[in-house]
Design a protein around this motif. Structure first.
Motif, PDB file in Angstrom:
ATOM      1  N   ALA A 125       0.836  -1.210   0.000  1.00  0.00           N
ATOM      2  CA  ALA A 125       0.000   0.000   0.000  1.00  0.00           C
ATOM      3  C   ALA A 125       0.868   1.257   0.000  1.00  0.00           C
ATOM      4  CB  ALA A 125      -0.930  -0.014   1.206  1.00  0.00           C
ATOM      5  N   ASP A 126       1.941   1.244   0.785  1.00  0.00           N
ATOM      6  CA  ASP A 126       2.817   2.410   0.843  1.00  0.00           C
ATOM      7  C   ASP A 126       3.538   2.623  -0.488  1.00  0.00           C
ATOM      8  OD1 ASP A 126       2.055   2.926   3.440  1.00  0.00           O
ATOM      9  OD2 ASP A 126       3.791   1.943   4.335  1.00  0.00           O
ATOM     10  N   LEU A 127       3.986   1.548  -1.108  1.00  0.00           N
ATOM     11  CA  LEU A 127       4.655   1.646  -2.407  1.00  0.00           C
ATOM     12  C   LEU A 127       3.701   2.227  -3.450  1.00  0.00           C
ATOM     13  CD1 LEU A 127       7.165   1.053  -4.130  1.00  0.00           C
ATOM     14  CD2 LEU A 127       6.218  -1.226  -4.542  1.00  0.00           C
ATOM     15  N   LYS A 128       2.480   1.732  -3.469  1.00  0.00           N
ATOM     16  CA  LYS A 128       1.480   2.224  -4.426  1.00  0.00           C
ATOM     17  C   LYS A 128       1.192   3.714  -4.191  1.00  0.00           C
ATOM     18  CE  LYS A 128      -3.166   1.401  -6.129  1.00  0.00           C
ATOM     19  NZ  LYS A 128      -4.443   0.721  -5.945  1.00  0.00           N
ATOM     20  N   PHE A 129       1.084   4.098  -2.918  1.00  0.00           N
ATOM     21  CA  PHE A 129       0.827   5.496  -2.569  1.00  0.00           C
ATOM     22  C   PHE A 129       1.947   6.388  -3.098  1.00  0.00           C
ATOM     23  CE2 PHE A 129       1.518   9.059   0.379  1.00  0.00           C
ATOM     24  CZ  PHE A 129       0.289   9.700   0.274  1.00  0.00           C
ATOM     25  N   LEU A 130       3.200   5.995  -2.877  1.00  0.00           N
ATOM     26  CA  LEU A 130       4.338   6.787  -3.344  1.00  0.00           C
ATOM     27  C   LEU A 130       4.350   6.886  -4.869  1.00  0.00           C
ATOM     28  CD1 LEU A 130       7.107   5.406  -0.961  1.00  0.00           C
ATOM     29  CD2 LEU A 130       6.045   7.681  -0.872  1.00  0.00           C
ATOM     30  N   GLN A 131       4.040   5.783  -5.547  1.00  0.00           N
ATOM     31  CA  GLN A 131       3.999   5.785  -7.011  1.00  0.00           C
ATOM     32  C   GLN A 131       2.908   6.715  -7.517  1.00  0.00           C
ATOM     33  OE1 GLN A 131       3.629   1.514  -7.378  1.00  0.00           O
ATOM     34  NE2 GLN A 131       5.797   1.264  -7.928  1.00  0.00           N
ATOM     35  N   GLU A 132       1.743   6.676  -6.868  1.00  0.00           N
ATOM     36  CA  GLU A 132       0.631   7.554  -7.261  1.00  0.00           C
ATOM     37  C   GLU A 132       0.958   9.027  -7.032  1.00  0.00           C
ATOM     38  OE1 GLU A 132      -2.650   5.983  -5.013  1.00  0.00           O
ATOM     39  OE2 GLU A 132      -3.025   4.366  -6.469  1.00  0.00           O
ATOM     40  N   LYS A 133       1.787   9.320  -6.036  1.00  0.00           N
ATOM     41  CA  LYS A 133       2.183  10.702  -5.739  1.00  0.00           C
ATOM     42  C   LYS A 133       3.302  11.184  -6.665  1.00  0.00           C
ATOM     43  CE  LYS A 133      -0.445  11.894  -2.285  1.00  0.00           C
ATOM     44  NZ  LYS A 133      -1.299  13.073  -2.340  1.00  0.00           N
ATOM     45  N   GLY A 134       3.797  10.289  -7.524  1.00  0.00           N
ATOM     46  CA  GLY A 134       4.838  10.667  -8.468  1.00  0.00           C
ATOM     47  C   GLY A 134       6.224  10.780  -7.865  1.00  0.00           C
ATOM     48  N   VAL A 135       6.439  10.117  -6.738  1.00  0.00           N
ATOM     49  CA  VAL A 135       7.746  10.141  -6.092  1.00  0.00           C
ATOM     50  C   VAL A 135       8.760   9.436  -6.993  1.00  0.00           C
ATOM     51  CG1 VAL A 135       9.043   9.262  -4.100  1.00  0.00           C
ATOM     52  CG2 VAL A 135       6.785  10.295  -3.773  1.00  0.00           C
ATOM     53  N   LEU A 150      13.232 -13.060   3.898  1.00  0.00           N
ATOM     54  CA  LEU A 150      13.083 -12.132   2.788  1.00  0.00           C
ATOM     55  C   LEU A 150      12.305 -10.888   3.207  1.00  0.00           C
ATOM     56  CD1 LEU A 150      13.924 -12.293  -0.204  1.00  0.00           C
ATOM     57  CD2 LEU A 150      11.626 -13.080  -0.689  1.00  0.00           C
ATOM     58  N   SER A 151      12.765  -9.728   2.772  1.00  0.00           N
ATOM     59  CA  SER A 151      12.009  -8.500   2.999  1.00  0.00           C
ATOM     60  C   SER A 151      11.993  -7.701   1.708  1.00  0.00           C
ATOM     61  CB  SER A 151      12.623  -7.680   4.144  1.00  0.00           C
ATOM     62  OG  SER A 151      13.911  -7.249   3.823  1.00  0.00           O
ATOM     63  N   GLN A 152      11.085  -6.752   1.621  1.00  0.00           N
ATOM     64  CA  GLN A 152      10.946  -5.902   0.445  1.00  0.00           C
ATOM     65  C   GLN A 152      11.593  -4.552   0.725  1.00  0.00           C
ATOM     66  OE1 GLN A 152       6.671  -6.723   0.816  1.00  0.00           O
ATOM     67  NE2 GLN A 152       6.697  -6.916  -1.409  1.00  0.00           N
ATOM     68  N   VAL A 153      12.180  -3.952  -0.310  1.00  0.00           N
ATOM     69  CA  VAL A 153      12.901  -2.691  -0.154  1.00  0.00           C
ATOM     70  C   VAL A 153      12.601  -1.783  -1.345  1.00  0.00           C
ATOM     71  CG1 VAL A 153      15.177  -1.625   0.056  1.00  0.00           C
ATOM     72  CG2 VAL A 153      14.778  -3.876   1.039  1.00  0.00           C
ATOM     73  N   ALA A 154      12.422  -0.507  -1.065  1.00  0.00           N
ATOM     74  CA  ALA A 154      12.302   0.511  -2.116  1.00  0.00           C
ATOM     75  C   ALA A 154      13.066   1.735  -1.640  1.00  0.00           C
ATOM     76  CB  ALA A 154      10.847   0.863  -2.372  1.00  0.00           C
ATOM     77  N   CYS A 155      13.772   2.397  -2.553  1.00  0.00           N
ATOM     78  CA  CYS A 155      14.505   3.627  -2.224  1.00  0.00           C
ATOM     79  C   CYS A 155      14.008   4.739  -3.136  1.00  0.00           C
ATOM     80  CB  CYS A 155      16.002   3.421  -2.405  1.00  0.00           C
ATOM     81  SG  CYS A 155      16.716   2.286  -1.212  1.00  0.00           S
ATOM     82  N   PHE A 156      13.782   5.911  -2.546  1.00  0.00           N
ATOM     83  CA  PHE A 156      13.254   7.041  -3.307  1.00  0.00           C
ATOM     84  C   PHE A 156      13.875   8.331  -2.801  1.00  0.00           C
ATOM     85  CE2 PHE A 156      10.403   5.757   0.084  1.00  0.00           C
ATOM     86  CZ  PHE A 156      10.119   6.925   0.766  1.00  0.00           C
ATOM     87  N   TYR A 157      13.662   9.412  -3.551  1.00  0.00           N
ATOM     88  CA  TYR A 157      14.265  10.706  -3.257  1.00  0.00           C
ATOM     89  C   TYR A 157      13.272  11.650  -2.585  1.00  0.00           C
ATOM     90  CZ  TYR A 157      17.853   9.292  -6.641  1.00  0.00           C
ATOM     91  OH  TYR A 157      18.838   8.622  -7.314  1.00  0.00           O
ATOM     92  N   ASP A 158      13.796  12.472  -1.663  1.00  0.00           N
ATOM     93  CA  ASP A 158      12.992  13.573  -1.132  1.00  0.00           C
ATOM     94  C   ASP A 158      13.153  14.758  -2.091  1.00  0.00           C
ATOM     95  OD1 ASP A 158      15.297  15.093  -0.496  1.00  0.00           O
ATOM     96  OD2 ASP A 158      14.837  15.216   1.633  1.00  0.00           O
ATOM     97  N   PRO A 159      12.531  15.919  -1.839  1.00  0.00           N
ATOM     98  CA  PRO A 159      12.596  17.027  -2.806  1.00  0.00           C
ATOM     99  C   PRO A 159      14.004  17.518  -3.146  1.00  0.00           C
ATOM    100  CG  PRO A 159      10.810  17.405  -1.277  1.00  0.00           C
ATOM    101  CD  PRO A 159      11.556  16.204  -0.770  1.00  0.00           C
ATOM    102  N   ASP A 160      14.986  17.321  -2.257  1.00  0.00           N
ATOM    103  CA  ASP A 160      16.357  17.753  -2.529  1.00  0.00           C
ATOM    104  C   ASP A 160      17.244  16.629  -3.056  1.00  0.00           C
ATOM    105  OD1 ASP A 160      16.500  20.586  -1.792  1.00  0.00           O
ATOM    106  OD2 ASP A 160      15.923  19.874   0.191  1.00  0.00           O
ATOM    107  N   GLY A 161      16.711  15.422  -3.151  1.00  0.00           N
ATOM    108  CA  GLY A 161      17.510  14.304  -3.638  1.00  0.00           C
ATOM    109  C   GLY A 161      18.107  13.439  -2.542  1.00  0.00           C
ATOM    110  N   THR A 162      17.726  13.682  -1.294  1.00  0.00           N
ATOM    111  CA  THR A 162      18.167  12.814  -0.200  1.00  0.00           C
ATOM    112  C   THR A 162      17.445  11.480  -0.340  1.00  0.00           C
ATOM    113  OG1 THR A 162      18.549  14.698   1.255  1.00  0.00           O
ATOM    114  CG2 THR A 162      18.225  12.556   2.320  1.00  0.00           C
TER     115      THR A 162
END
Length: 190
Positions: A125-135, A150-162
């Motif tokens: 649900a969190d991954l889908k939410f981030l994708q829908e927000k255009g992150v 096993l675990s799932q992992v996703a990495c994304f950027y904040d507005p400054d690229g952190t």
């Protein structure tokens, strides 16, 4: 170096991580981003609001006295006193200041802090939410094998690229109402 031997304990009395500092270029834009992730403003930070306290911090961090810092101390709702907080700060350049904020880390192999990791109670649900927000994601979400499985992992950027990492680390306890399967082939998730 401290040697860990049977019956020996570390002389330090650290209770955990108090807060994580993230510097940003646009305080309100970053505040909105971290609120989208579930953080709430606990209290605002500014040099003028507590000049003596900030002066001590300036000395400790070797920052010029009077640097015009503003920010927010943020937390997740309903967390305890020893949980981790977010110290979101904006350090504008002042007159005569040679300060250059630079850019966030360009790759994961640099020394020092590169990312923070958030634990998701519902990764799908969190991954889908981030994708829908255009992150913007660093790379495609994936599985990782840990000591616990096993675990799932996703990495994304904040507005400054952190870089922000999100995982459903299996070391966490299962909770009532948790989902049985995730989007990946790794079987059960939290």
């Amino acid at each position: 170096k401290h040697k860990e031997e049977k019956g020996d304990s570390c002389p330090m009395r650290i209770g955990g991580v108090n807060h994580i500092n993230i510097n940003c270029s646009d305080l309100e834009k970053s505040r909105e981003f971290y609120e989208m992730l579930g953080f709430q403003v606990w209290f605002p930070l500014s040099y003028d609001a507590d000049p003596e306290g900030n002066n001590y911090l300036e000395r400790c961090l070797n920052i010029p006295e009077g640097a015009p810092v503003t920010g927010y101390y943020m937390k997740f709702p309903d967390i305890g006193p020893y949980d981790t907080f977010l110290d979101l700060l904006c350090w504008p350049q002042s007159e005569g200041d040679a300060f250059d904020p630079g850019k966030p880390y360009d790759h994961a192999r640099r020394l020092g802090h590169y990312r923070i990791c958030l634990w998701s109670k519902d990764f799908d649900a969190d991954l889908k939410f981030l994708q829908e927000k255009g992150v913007e994601f660093v790379g495609p979400p994936s599985n990782q094998m840990t000591k616990m499985g096993l675990s799932q992992v996703a990495c994304f950027y904040d507005p400054d690229g952190t870089v922000i990492e999100m995982t459903n680390d299996w070391a966490r306890p299962k909770e009532e109402g948790s989902k049985a399967k995730g989007i990946f082939d790794g079987g059960e998730t939290l």
